[in-house]
Design an enzyme around this catalytic site. Structure first.
Site, mmCIF file in Angstrom:
data_model
loop_
_atom_site.group_PDB
_atom_site.id
_atom_site.type_symbol
_atom_site.label_atom_id
_atom_site.label_comp_id
_atom_site.label_asym_id
_atom_site.label_seq_id
_atom_site.Cartn_x
_atom_site.Cartn_y
_atom_site.Cartn_z
ATOM 1 N N SER A 6 26.907 100.778 35.345
ATOM 2 C CA SER A 6 26.658 101.219 34.185
ATOM 3 C C SER A 6 27.540 100.760 33.149
ATOM 4 O O SER A 6 28.734 101.133 33.562
ATOM 5 C CB SER A 6 26.381 102.846 34.186
ATOM 6 N N HIS A 31 23.341 98.010 33.953
ATOM 7 C CA HIS A 31 22.657 99.329 33.423
ATOM 8 C C HIS A 31 23.196 99.425 31.886
ATOM 9 O O HIS A 31 24.284 99.742 31.936
ATOM 10 C CB HIS A 31 22.596 100.321 34.529
ATOM 11 N N ASP A 33 23.220 101.966 28.915
ATOM 12 C CA ASP A 33 22.491 103.306 28.309
ATOM 13 C C ASP A 33 22.771 103.546 26.787
ATOM 14 O O ASP A 33 23.847 103.299 26.159
ATOM 15 C CB ASP A 33 23.524 104.342 28.949
ATOM 16 N N MET A 35 22.368 105.706 23.739
ATOM 17 C CA MET A 35 21.850 107.077 23.414
ATOM 18 C C MET A 35 22.194 107.287 21.789
ATOM 19 O O MET A 35 22.809 106.578 21.183
ATOM 20 C CB MET A 35 23.132 108.187 24.292
ATOM 21 N N HIS A 64 18.268 101.319 29.285
ATOM 22 C CA HIS A 64 17.860 102.754 29.295
ATOM 23 C C HIS A 64 17.901 103.557 28.080
ATOM 24 O O HIS A 64 18.954 103.503 27.686
ATOM 25 C CB HIS A 64 18.700 103.455 30.790
ATOM 26 N N MET A 66 17.846 106.438 25.769
ATOM 27 C CA MET A 66 17.793 107.969 25.641
ATOM 28 C C MET A 66 17.733 108.258 24.167
ATOM 29 O O MET A 66 18.735 108.863 23.665
ATOM 30 C CB MET A 66 18.929 108.248 26.322
ATOM 31 N N MET A 135 16.321 110.507 36.629
ATOM 32 C CA MET A 135 17.330 111.039 36.480
ATOM 33 C C MET A 135 18.161 112.183 37.566
ATOM 34 O O MET A 135 17.481 113.080 37.898
ATOM 35 C CB MET A 135 17.492 111.725 34.931
ATOM 36 N N GLY A 140 23.156 111.884 29.292
ATOM 37 C CA GLY A 140 24.077 112.124 28.125
ATOM 38 C C GLY A 140 25.374 111.716 28.280
ATOM 39 O O GLY A 140 25.895 111.315 27.434
ATOM 40 N N PHE A 141 25.769 111.783 29.622
ATOM 41 C CA PHE A 141 27.358 111.439 30.143
ATOM 42 C C PHE A 141 27.155 110.833 31.313
ATOM 43 O O PHE A 141 26.690 111.192 32.305
ATOM 44 C CB PHE A 141 28.082 112.672 29.768
ATOM 45 N N GLY A 142 28.221 110.095 31.402
ATOM 46 C CA GLY A 142 28.676 109.455 32.583
ATOM 47 C C GLY A 142 29.715 110.507 33.435
ATOM 48 O O GLY A 142 30.221 111.476 33.103
ATOM 49 N N GLY A 143 29.803 110.200 34.866
ATOM 50 C CA GLY A 143 30.703 111.233 35.467
ATOM 51 C C GLY A 143 30.486 112.700 36.052
ATOM 52 O O GLY A 143 31.134 113.486 36.132
ATOM 53 N N ASP A 173 19.753 107.476 38.814
ATOM 54 C CA ASP A 173 20.608 107.407 37.430
ATOM 55 C C ASP A 173 21.133 108.381 37.556
ATOM 56 O O ASP A 173 20.876 109.810 36.901
ATOM 57 C CB ASP A 173 20.044 107.008 36.548
ATOM 58 N N GLY A 174 22.606 108.495 37.827
ATOM 59 C CA GLY A 174 23.580 109.682 37.534
ATOM 60 C C GLY A 174 24.430 110.313 38.934
ATOM 61 O O GLY A 174 23.457 110.643 39.898
ATOM 62 N N GLY A 175 25.427 110.593 38.943
ATOM 63 C CA GLY A 175 26.268 110.864 40.165
ATOM 64 C C GLY A 175 26.054 110.144 41.555
ATOM 65 O O GLY A 175 26.250 110.791 42.549
ATOM 66 N N GLY A 195 28.061 104.453 37.599
ATOM 67 C CA GLY A 195 29.084 104.321 36.327
ATOM 68 C C GLY A 195 30.719 104.734 36.648
ATOM 69 O O GLY A 195 31.382 103.927 37.112
HETATM 70 C C1 DX5 Z 1 23.622 109.193 32.054
HETATM 71 C C2 DX5 Z 1 23.353 107.776 31.869
HETATM 72 C C3 DX5 Z 1 23.955 107.099 33.273
HETATM 73 C C4 DX5 Z 1 25.359 107.138 33.567
HETATM 74 C C5 DX5 Z 1 25.523 107.154 34.951
HETATM 75 O O1 DX5 Z 1 23.143 109.718 30.902
HETATM 76 O O2 DX5 Z 1 22.059 107.425 31.796
HETATM 77 O O3 DX5 Z 1 23.475 105.922 33.453
HETATM 78 O O4 DX5 Z 1 25.899 105.918 32.934
HETATM 79 O O5 DX5 Z 1 26.867 107.391 35.080
HETATM 80 P P1 DX5 Z 1 27.788 108.084 36.427
HETATM 81 O O6 DX5 Z 1 27.369 107.119 37.572
HETATM 82 O O7 DX5 Z 1 29.180 108.030 35.982
HETATM 83 O O8 DX5 Z 1 26.987 109.366 36.861
HETATM 84 ZN ZN ZN Z 2 21.315 105.439 32.404
#
Ligand code: DX5
Ligand code: ZN
Length: 216
Positions: A6, A31, A33, A35, A64, A66, A135, A140-143, A173-175, A195
């Site tokens: 990401s 990928h 994102d 937003m 993606h 959002m 999801m 909304g956020f990475g990490g 997607d996510g975590g 990400g």
């Molecule tokens: C979250 C994004 C993800 C995000 C994933 O809203 O859609 O694509 O970048 O990041 P990680 O892998 O850090 O959870």
């Molecule tokens: Zn995403």
């Protein structure tokens, strides 16, 4: 397994460097994102950044969205280089129309669903789409921390895809991390977005290779 780092977690001050890193790594897709600060409580980037990513990227660009009212922007995301566009089911009153719009541009169409949205909501669209972005965190956020209930949803989705004769890929997607990657593969995932796991690693290309080998 398709690995899709990401770009949200990249260093935007060194975006070209990070794109080249992905180009020369074992990663399969970018990928991206987007937003809008309305659909999700964060603002990332839009067309000018995608245009720069496209300039250097040598792999599939998976966008993606959002954002609310994604139909207003689908055409322009395609012009700026998207190979796949996913819209959120929760953001589309006329989801079928949005999917037709993406497909009319001769690119792949995906549907993203939030952690609270049941797989059954996809029943009447699954045969039309190329990808489901499941999801595994609230967007909304990475990490963020991976939501465990996702495993159950991957299995349910796999069943629905088979039953519907759909060719949709399952993207998580996510975590995603080194621990859950193999379990997600077992459950039926085809694409892993990563990400934080990639970009916070001392060696991002090694992190990508590790995700790849754990899901081989
Ligand atoms: C979250 C994004 C993800 C995000 C994933 O809203 O859609 O694509 O970048 O990041 P990680 O892998 O850090 O959870
Ligand atoms: Zn995403």
């Amino acid at each position: 397994m398709i690995i899709a780092p990401s770009v949200l977690s990249a260093d935007f001050g060194n975006l070209q460097r990070d794109i080249e890193m992905i180009n020369s790594s074992e990663a399969d897709w970018f990928h991206v994102d987007v937003m809008d600060g309305v659909f999700v409580p964060n603002i990332s980037f839009g067309f000018p950044v995608l245009k720069q990513i496209k300039k250097h990227a040598k792999k599939t660009i998976d966008v993606h969205l959002m954002i609310v009212d994604p139909q207003r922007y689908i055409d322009e995301f395609c012009v700026q280089g998207a190979d796949i566009i996913s819209v959120h089911i929760e953001a589309c009153t006329h989801l079928h129309r949005a999917i037709q719009q993406i497909k009319s541009l001769n690119i792949k169409a995906g549907v993203a669903i939030n952690p609270h949205t049941p797989i059954s909501a996809l029943e009447d669209i699954i045969a039309e789409i190329d990808l489901v972005c499941l999801m595994s965190v609230n967007p909304g956020f990475g990490g963020q921390k991976f939501i465990h209930n996702t495993y159950k949803k991957v299995s349910q989705l796999k069943e629905l895809i088979i039953k519907s004769n759909s060719s949709a890929l399952i993207e998580i997607d996510g975590g995603v991390d080194f621990e859950n990657a193999a379990l997600l593969k077992q459950a039926g995932a085809d694409v892993l977005v990563a990400g934080n796991t990639v970009f916070s690693h001392p060696s991002p290309p090694e992190a990508i290779a590790l995700l790849k080998s754990k899901t081989a």
